[in-house]
Design a protein around this motif. Structure first.
Motif, PDB file in Angstrom:
ATOM      1  N   GLY A 168      11.873  -0.132  -7.148  1.00  0.00           N
ATOM      2  CA  GLY A 168      12.073  -1.041  -6.019  1.00  0.00           C
ATOM      3  C   GLY A 168      12.849  -2.298  -6.362  1.00  0.00           C
ATOM      4  N   ASP A 169      12.694  -3.320  -5.498  1.00  0.00           N
ATOM      5  CA  ASP A 169      13.548  -4.505  -5.538  1.00  0.00           C
ATOM      6  C   ASP A 169      12.917  -5.738  -6.156  1.00  0.00           C
ATOM      7  N   ARG A 170      11.681  -5.663  -6.621  1.00  0.00           N
ATOM      8  CA  ARG A 170      11.026  -6.876  -7.116  1.00  0.00           C
ATOM      9  C   ARG A 170      11.834  -7.554  -8.224  1.00  0.00           C
TER      10      ARG A 170
ATOM     11  N   ARG B   4       0.830  -1.208   0.000  1.00  0.00           N
ATOM     12  CA  ARG B   4       0.000   0.000   0.000  1.00  0.00           C
ATOM     13  C   ARG B   4       0.862   1.255   0.000  1.00  0.00           C
ATOM     14  N   ARG B   5       1.865   1.289   0.884  1.00  0.00           N
ATOM     15  CA  ARG B   5       2.706   2.489   0.971  1.00  0.00           C
ATOM     16  C   ARG B   5       3.436   2.750  -0.341  1.00  0.00           C
ATOM     17  N   GLN B   6       4.020   1.720  -0.934  1.00  0.00           N
ATOM     18  CA  GLN B   6       4.759   1.903  -2.178  1.00  0.00           C
ATOM     19  C   GLN B   6       3.847   2.348  -3.320  1.00  0.00           C
ATOM     20  N   THR B   7       2.655   1.789  -3.368  1.00  0.00           N
ATOM     21  CA  THR B   7       1.721   2.163  -4.434  1.00  0.00           C
ATOM     22  C   THR B   7       1.225   3.589  -4.231  1.00  0.00           C
ATOM     23  N   GLU B   8       1.023   3.987  -3.007  1.00  0.00           N
ATOM     24  CA  GLU B   8       0.616   5.371  -2.725  1.00  0.00           C
ATOM     25  C   GLU B   8       1.706   6.351  -3.157  1.00  0.00           C
ATOM     26  N   GLU B   9       2.971   5.986  -2.928  1.00  0.00           N
ATOM     27  CA  GLU B   9       4.084   6.828  -3.376  1.00  0.00           C
ATOM     28  C   GLU B   9       4.075   6.942  -4.905  1.00  0.00           C
TER      29      GLU B   9
ATOM     30  N   SER C  81      12.759  10.205 -11.831  1.00  0.00           N
ATOM     31  CA  SER C  81      12.954   9.188 -12.873  1.00  0.00           C
ATOM     32  C   SER C  81      12.061   9.457 -14.079  1.00  0.00           C
ATOM     33  N   ILE C  82      10.851   9.946 -13.829  1.00  0.00           N
ATOM     34  CA  ILE C  82       9.960  10.285 -14.946  1.00  0.00           C
ATOM     35  C   ILE C  82      10.547  11.442 -15.756  1.00  0.00           C
ATOM     36  N   ILE C  83      11.082  12.434 -15.059  1.00  0.00           N
ATOM     37  CA  ILE C  83      11.719  13.566 -15.752  1.00  0.00           C
ATOM     38  C   ILE C  83      12.885  13.073 -16.606  1.00  0.00           C
ATOM     39  N   LYS C  84      13.686  12.158 -16.040  1.00  0.00           N
ATOM     40  CA  LYS C  84      14.817  11.601 -16.791  1.00  0.00           C
ATOM     41  C   LYS C  84      14.341  10.813 -18.008  1.00  0.00           C
TER      42      LYS C  84
ATOM     43  N   ASP D  69      16.471   2.523 -12.739  1.00  0.00           N
ATOM     44  CA  ASP D  69      16.082   1.943 -11.447  1.00  0.00           C
ATOM     45  C   ASP D  69      15.911   3.053 -10.420  1.00  0.00           C
ATOM     46  N   CYS D  70      14.856   2.950  -9.615  1.00  0.00           N
ATOM     47  CA  CYS D  70      14.645   3.956  -8.573  1.00  0.00           C
ATOM     48  C   CYS D  70      13.975   3.350  -7.352  1.00  0.00           C
ATOM     49  N   GLU D  71      14.066   4.033  -6.252  1.00  0.00           N
ATOM     50  CA  GLU D  71      13.428   3.610  -5.002  1.00  0.00           C
ATOM     51  C   GLU D  71      11.923   3.881  -5.069  1.00  0.00           C
ATOM     52  N   PRO D  72      11.122   3.140  -4.285  1.00  0.00           N
ATOM     53  CA  PRO D  72       9.675   3.346  -4.291  1.00  0.00           C
ATOM     54  C   PRO D  72       9.258   4.546  -3.439  1.00  0.00           C
ATOM     55  N   GLN D  73       9.775   5.703  -3.806  1.00  0.00           N
ATOM     56  CA  GLN D  73       9.489   6.938  -3.082  1.00  0.00           C
ATOM     57  C   GLN D  73       9.080   8.006  -4.087  1.00  0.00           C
ATOM     58  N   GLU D  74       8.123   8.848  -3.702  1.00  0.00           N
ATOM     59  CA  GLU D  74       7.517   9.807  -4.627  1.00  0.00           C
ATOM     60  C   GLU D  74       8.558  10.658  -5.344  1.00  0.00           C
TER      61      GLU D  74
END
Length: 389
Positions: free
Chosen positions: A309-311, A220-225, A334-337, A323-328
């Motif tokens: 994330g790590d999946r 839930r937390r990762q998806t909310e981010e 990463s989207i900008i890149k 690759d990026c962390e699951p943080q907003e």
């Protein structure tokens, strides 16, 4: 005639097995036993058995195994159902070989029941590493139960041999998903819009996010981010294909459904099917989430993948992947890149390490050859890598 049982439990798995199924049907020396199970038969996950029927493939068995709730207890019950009902099916049908793909938890029971019946298993997509998911353990267990192996690349072939499987039973013909991309007859953009009931005039990205099953309580937390980051880019649309029947998958789907009501640029679909999904990617600006398709198939299109994330940690990857962390904030950066001209140019030239060619036909020919030569045996020797590779 050799009877080949092909098992499919999910939409993604079916898309990868589709050409294998076609090649079995086309071979006069083989008889297809197509078994449909798992989320294919669930209205909650889109009744994706309909896609198989639309393709015209003859379904020999429909085996209900899926429990309603994808909790720990529900998954254990699903696995128990699979062991019992597939054991009954193997007793009725008596196939000469079972083909499975990937690393779904249902396959543990499906394969162990085949093993008890002495039915050899051909495993597609073994030898991979996904450190963030319990799929990693499931995959290696299936490898040890299987007789023939068809990994996606040479690195994965070596890993299967490292697990003790004899090299003459491990074949690298490339990835079945990459072959799909190379040979797919894509929908035109207008056809895709009509079939999905959506306008694709605005730039968009494809989103698929699954639970990181070894990080309990994180979904839930990762998806909310992720959803919060997507909501910040109103100039883009985000088309979400929902999570499958995995632990915490329901939580992910609820967050996306709520976000779709809150943000006018997020659209959710329970399932698209392989042709729509790959056609969608073909016209996308980039792909974002943590699906294996972002690592394996998407680089064929020359567009960026944002892997969160790590999946998928441990998979071989192309230079088109961010690759990026699951943080907003990390996701926004990463989207900008991914949208920058320089990275888009680099992604368009990135080499996909998962090969190309006649993967499915090579798999089927190899299986047929082993069965016709009568050399298949459950008495496998453990191959010691010190003896040479």
């Amino acid at each position: 005639m050799k009877k080949i049982c092909v098992v499919t439990a999910t939409r993604a798995e079916y898309g990868l097995l589709r050409r294998v199924i076609q090649n079995i049907i086309s071979d006069d020396g083989l008889e297809l036993l197509l078994v449909v199970t798992g989320s294919h038969l669930s209205e909650k996950y889109g009744n994706t058995v309909n896609e198989i029927e639309e393709d015209g493939f003859p379904i020999a068995e429909r085996i209900e195994i899926l429990e309603e709730h994808a909790t720990e207890a529900g998954i254990c019950q699903t696995m128990g159902n699979a062991a019992i009902r597939f054991g009954e099916m193997y007793g009725r049908q008596k196939p000469d070989m079972v083909i499975v793909e990937g690393d779904r938890y249902e396959l543990l029971s499906i394969c162990s029941s085949a093993m008890v019946y002495g039915i050899p298993i051909a495993h597609i997509s073994g030898g991979e590493i996904t450190e963030g998911a319990m799929d990693d353990v499931v995959r290696h267990c299936i490898t040890k139960m299987s007789y023939l192996h068809f990994p996606a690349c040479e690195e994965y072939r070596r890993r299967i041999i490292q697990l003790g499987e004899e090299p003459n039973r491990v074949f690298n013909f490339g990835d079945v998903g990459v072959e799909n991309v190379r040979k797919m007859e894509y929908l035109a953009k207008a056809e895709l819009e009509q079939s999905m009931g959506i306008s694709l005039d605005r730039p968009y990205a494809s989103v698929t996010f699954h639970p990181v099953t070894l990080e309990k309580g994180s979904a839930r937390r990762q998806t909310e981010e992720l959803a919060a980051a997507l909501g910040c880019f109103q100039e883009l649309n985000f088309i979400v294909t929902m999570a499958n029947a995995d632990l915490q998958g329901d939580e992910i789907n609820k967050v996306f459904q709520d976000s779709a009501q809150k943000h006018g640029n997020i659209f959710c679909y329970s399932s698209l099917g392989m042709k729509k999904y790959l056609s969608l990617i073909r016209y996308a600006e980039f792909v974002i989430g943590n699906s294996s398709s972002g690592i394996v198939e998407v680089p064929c299109f020359g567009i960026p993948t944002i892997n969160i994330g790590d999946r998928q940690k441990g998979r071989l990857r192309a230079d088109s992947i961010i690759d990026c962390e699951p943080q907003e904030e990390a996701i926004k950066d990463s989207i900008i890149k991914a949208m920058s001209p320089s990275f888009r140019a680099a992604a368009s030239e990135a080499e996909n390490p998962y090969g190309e060619g006649d993967t499915a036909s090579s798999i089927v020919k190899t299986i047929k050859s082993f069965l016709e030569e009568g050399v298949v045996s459950q008495k496998k020797k453990f191959y010691d890598v010190e003896g040479g590779m």
